[in-house]
Scaffold this motif. Structure first.
Motif, PDB file in Angstrom:
ATOM      1  N   ARG A  74       0.833  -1.212   0.000  1.00 55.47           N
ATOM      2  CA  ARG A  74       0.000   0.000   0.000  1.00 55.47           C
ATOM      3  C   ARG A  74       0.866   1.261   0.000  1.00 55.47           C
ATOM      4  O   ARG A  74       0.539   2.239  -0.671  1.00 55.47           O
ATOM      5  CB  ARG A  74      -0.945  -0.030   1.182  1.00 55.47           C
ATOM      6  N   ASP A  79      -1.704  -2.554  -5.375  1.00 54.04           N
ATOM      7  CA  ASP A  79      -2.966  -3.126  -4.912  1.00 54.04           C
ATOM      8  C   ASP A  79      -2.751  -4.596  -4.524  1.00 54.04           C
ATOM      9  O   ASP A  79      -2.610  -5.452  -5.404  1.00 54.04           O
ATOM     10  CB  ASP A  79      -4.011  -3.027  -6.019  1.00 54.04           C
ATOM     11  N   ALA A 141      -2.658   0.648  -7.310  1.00 52.74           N
ATOM     12  CA  ALA A 141      -3.949   0.956  -6.709  1.00 52.74           C
ATOM     13  C   ALA A 141      -4.602   2.092  -7.481  1.00 52.74           C
ATOM     14  O   ALA A 141      -3.923   2.990  -7.982  1.00 52.74           O
ATOM     15  CB  ALA A 141      -3.763   1.326  -5.238  1.00 52.74           C
TER      16      ALA A 141
END
Length: 142
Positions: A74, A79, A141
């Protein structure tokens, strides 16, 4: 619905480790592992895609032994759910590396103070994998 069970970043491996830890909270892990027969250990390990020795080591490490890996992903804008879904074996191997890591203190400090992205390559056993993942837009992400 239990959100922990539905969390895509909680792999079969982490659930098994959690099961071991929960069942052994009030007992010595080594004694509990020793109480399982070889067939049971081999079956569980096979289901997780790891060796029986790795299963025993991971159970002893506890259910949160690879939490830093998810946090590091993160911090690097990776992701974890996407990596687990597309690269299941690599994700598992990275969890095992993290669970056995001797640099957890340094990792946790860097994660806590926001320096993980700048420093992880100096100590993280997963640094090559993490760098490759963050170089691929498919794993970043949203």
């Amino acid at each position: 619905m239990n959100t922990v069970v539905n969390d895509p970043t909680r792999t079969v491996l982490s659930r098994v480790i959690g099961w071991f830890a929960k069942g052994w909270e009030n007992s010595a892990e080594a004694d509990m592992i020793a109480s399982l027969d070889d067939f049971t250990i081999q079956s569980i390990a096979h289901d997780c895609g790891i060796s029986p020795d790795q299963l025993v080591e991971l159970a002893k490490a506890g259910p949160h032994a690879a939490d830093e890996m998810l946090e590091m992903m993160r911090a690097l804008n990776i992701d974890p759910a996407e990596v687990e879904m597309r690269l299941r074996a690599q994700f598992r191997d990275m969890q095992i590396n993290c669970a056995h890591c001797a640099s957890k203190g340094e990792c946790r400090r860097d994660l806590a103070n926001g320096n993980a992205a700048a420093n992880f390559a100096q100590y993280c056993a997963n640094s090559q994998d993490l760098n490759a993942l963050r170089a691929s837009p498919d794993f970043l992400a949203g």
